[in-house]
Design a protein around this motif. Structure first.
Motif: not given
Length: 286
Positions: A91, A114, A116, A128-129, A257
């Motif tokens: 995390e 992120l 995404t 972010a995980h 990332i």
């Protein structure tokens, strides 16, 4: 305590014009943990002057001597994560910094990158995980050949003026993660390998650091490879050479990332520094 000859030879490959000898002797002792005899050896090798030393020279000497300081906390944590042999769930809290100009008065307007994509960060941080397997496919023969060759490059923390230059890697045989990953990807493409750049963090709780590496596709899986870091940790005695080599994937501690070099934080459109507060949980092998 003496500075290894290999360390001094590597640092002399960095052009003097890339150095910034702004760290005074007292700070070199206090903040980098280097005793006077080591600093005198650096002076004798032409690294620094009685008035000051370059940050990167001090950092590299500290790393190679295994001196613990604010600047060298990461590698033991990286090695611990690799030796654990367990899947990891990380995390990571992105905490951006305001990018104000001097005298500028305004509220910060953060966005962070992120996995995404870019996202607003109105609360001042974002989480972010990452799920990181412990085991990865071994490289195919042509990829293994490239990794073996690149594994002879020595990891050295470099000033940005030379650290971003993949040609500097080819000329000198030393590299940090930026120029090293660019060089490895460029050479892989030249050989027709399915290889790509990765930007992300190398997991080192409680704070991870931004990092770059290469990923090579193998049977539908993009496998992270970082021979520079493996070679450095072997040199520093943090990994067992009977169990680790430059063909080993470091994917257990690498959280991807993006596939580009660039900022991961913005403040009103300006690049902003980001810290990565990190908590990890380990699970079964896999």
């Amino acid at each position: 305590m003496s500075v290894p000859d290999g360390t001094l030879r590597s640092l002399r490959l960095i052009p003097d014009e890339a150095r910034n000898p702004e760290v005074p002797w007292s700070s070199a002792e206090r903040e980098y943990g280097l005793p006077p005899d080591v600093l005198r050896a650096m002076l004798a090798a032409g690294l620094g002057s009685p008035s000051g030393f370059d940050h990167f020279d001090l950092l590299n000497v500290s790393l190679d001597l295994g001196v613990r300081s604010l600047w060298t906390f990461g590698p033991p944590s990286w090695a611990k994560g690799l030796r654990a042999g367990t899947a990891t769930r990380a995390e990571i809290e992105y905490v951006p910094e305001c990018a104000h100009e001097p005298g500028e008065h305004r509220d910060c307007d953060f966005h962070v990158l992120l996995p995404t994509g870019w996202a607003p960060c109105p609360e001042g941080s974002a989480v972010a995980h990452f799920d990181l397997p412990a085991s990865w496919p071994a490289p195919a023969p042509r990829a293994a050949e490239l990794l073996e060759e690149f594994g002879r490059v020595r990891f050295v923390r470099l000033p940005m003026t030379v650290g971003l230059d993949p040609d500097f890697v080819g000329r000198t045989g030393i590299a940090d993660c930026t120029g090293g990953s660019l060089y490895l990807v460029r050479e892989g493409h030249r050989r027709g390998l399915p290889i790509r750049l990765a930007q992300g963090v190398i997991i080192s709780p409680p704070f991870s650091v931004l990092h770059y590496w290469a990923e090579i596709e193998n049977d539908g899986v993009w496998v992270p490879h970082d021979p520079l870091i493996v070679g450095a940790m072997l040199r520093w005695g943090l990994l067992d050479p009977a169990e680790w080599g430059v063909l080993s994937s470091t994917g257990a501690v690498l959280a991807r990332i993006s596939g580009e070099m660039g900022p991961v934080g913005l403040d009103a459109g300006r690049p902003a520094g980001v810290s990565f507060a990190t908590v990890v949980q380990t699970g079964p092998r896999g």
